[in-house]
Every structure is written in C-alpha cells, then in structure tokens.
Scaffold this motif. Sequence first.
Motif, PDB file in Angstrom:
ATOM      1  N   ARG A  85     -48.470   4.133 -10.863  1.00  0.00           N
ATOM      2  CA  ARG A  85     -48.248   4.513  -9.462  1.00  0.00           C
ATOM      3  C   ARG A  85     -46.776   4.821  -9.209  1.00  0.00           C
ATOM      4  N   TRP A 124     -55.989   1.897 -12.671  1.00  0.00           N
ATOM      5  CA  TRP A 124     -54.676   2.177 -12.114  1.00  0.00           C
ATOM      6  C   TRP A 124     -53.733   1.002 -12.398  1.00  0.00           C
ATOM      7  N   ASP A 159     -49.466  -0.483 -11.507  1.00  0.00           N
ATOM      8  CA  ASP A 159     -48.248  -0.292 -10.719  1.00  0.00           C
ATOM      9  C   ASP A 159     -47.275   0.629 -11.443  1.00  0.00           C
ATOM     10  N   GLU A 177     -53.376   5.533  -2.001  1.00  0.00           N
ATOM     11  CA  GLU A 177     -52.526   5.064  -0.921  1.00  0.00           C
ATOM     12  C   GLU A 177     -51.471   4.061  -1.395  1.00  0.00           C
ATOM     13  N   LYS A 178     -51.640   3.521  -2.599  1.00  0.00           N
ATOM     14  CA  LYS A 178     -50.672   2.568  -3.141  1.00  0.00           C
ATOM     15  C   LYS A 178     -49.511   3.259  -3.871  1.00  0.00           C
ATOM     16  N   ARG A 212     -58.042   4.337  -1.544  1.00  0.00           N
ATOM     17  CA  ARG A 212     -57.297   3.079  -1.564  1.00  0.00           C
ATOM     18  C   ARG A 212     -56.303   3.035  -2.718  1.00  0.00           C
ATOM     19  N   GLU A 213     -56.695   3.570  -3.869  1.00  0.00           N
ATOM     20  CA  GLU A 213     -55.793   3.576  -5.018  1.00  0.00           C
ATOM     21  C   GLU A 213     -54.627   4.546  -4.799  1.00  0.00           C
TER      22      GLU A 213
END
Length: 205
Positions: free
Chosen positions: A194, A189, A191, A44-45, A41-42
């Motif tokens: 990412r 995590w 933004d 995939e961001k 899930r992490e």
Amino acid sequence: MIETKSIETTVHGRYLVRRGVDDRLLVGFHGYAENAELHLREIEKIPGVEEWTVVAVQALHPFYTRAGEVVASWMTKLDRENAIADNIAYVRRVVEAEGPARRVVFAGFSQGVAMAFRAAAAIGCSGVIALGGDLPPDVVPSVRSLPPVLLGRGTADDWYTDEKFKKDLNFLAAAPGLQTVIFEGGHAWSDAFRHAAGEFLARLA
C-alpha cells in the motif's frame, strides 16, 4: 447433433464510487470470490488515495459463498474470448460514466490483475497497480503500449508464485516503466505494498 452458440444480451454490473477532491480516477478490480465492498476497503487504505475518486468494479458473475455472502468472478475458461470482450466493454462504460478524468489508473488484486492489464491495453490509462496476479497472455503482445506498472508479490504467495512473477518480469521488461514490490506475506494486501502504491499514485498525479 448438438451446436454451441453464443448470443449477446444485456447484463447490469454494479460498482462503488467514493468521490475525491479532483478529476483523478482510480478504478479497482477485486479478486476471485471477493466483491466491490471488500476491494474498496483495501484500496481506501492506500496513503494519499483520498485525493482520487475511487471506483471499485464488481465482476459480472456473482455467486454465493458457503456462508451466504454474495461474491463474484471475472471469468472462467468457458467462452473466454466473449467474456474478455464483455468485461472490457463493461469497464469502458464505467470509466466513461465517471469521466472525463485527467488521470486514470487501473488497480487489480489476484484475478482482478488480469482485468486491470486488459483494461489498460484496450482502453488506455496512466498506470497499472497489480498485486498477486499475473499478466494475461492476450495482453503480452501489447506490453510495449502499457503505461507504468507497479507489480507486487508476497514472498509466501502460493498462487502468484515466484515462477509466475519472474515470467511476468520478462514480459514487462518491454514496458516503458516497471516498479516491483516484494514483501513478507502471502496472497493478500500488505502495508508495504500500500505504501508503494501511494507513492506510485503520487508520482502519476
């Protein structure tokens, strides 16, 4: 007299796969007391990651949280050398099962960072994404052979401290390519990280 012995046995690991549009492979390793679902899930961001086939590998040592959720750990200090060898063999088989790939990148969070670096040193890859975890001492002699590395830390991370981060910077200075991201946040995590990971993957592609 008590003897301590080791014996090889077969253990089945599990991993999740989300197919991408081409033959690029991003292999992720979760942190302590996490699982493959959470790590996927992490990952995939990350912007642009939909072009990559994403593999989230679950550690071989599961256990229950107090809430009854099944999570896992990569290793402890007990029988450390055997655990490292087992983990590398495990990851190698996962990569071979999902390959061949034009590009392979290993990504780790927290305890999974050590696994990402070990896999890069032992198996080889195009890049390493490391967040909130330190370079393991057994990989230090191999830093010159590592691929480009994206290393991230949150300013309020009390596990991957500034001291550990600076120590890793000194070691990784010998690596052929290093990018760092320091962001406002803790052991998690963000933004900002990412976004940097997305740009890192785009350059490797």
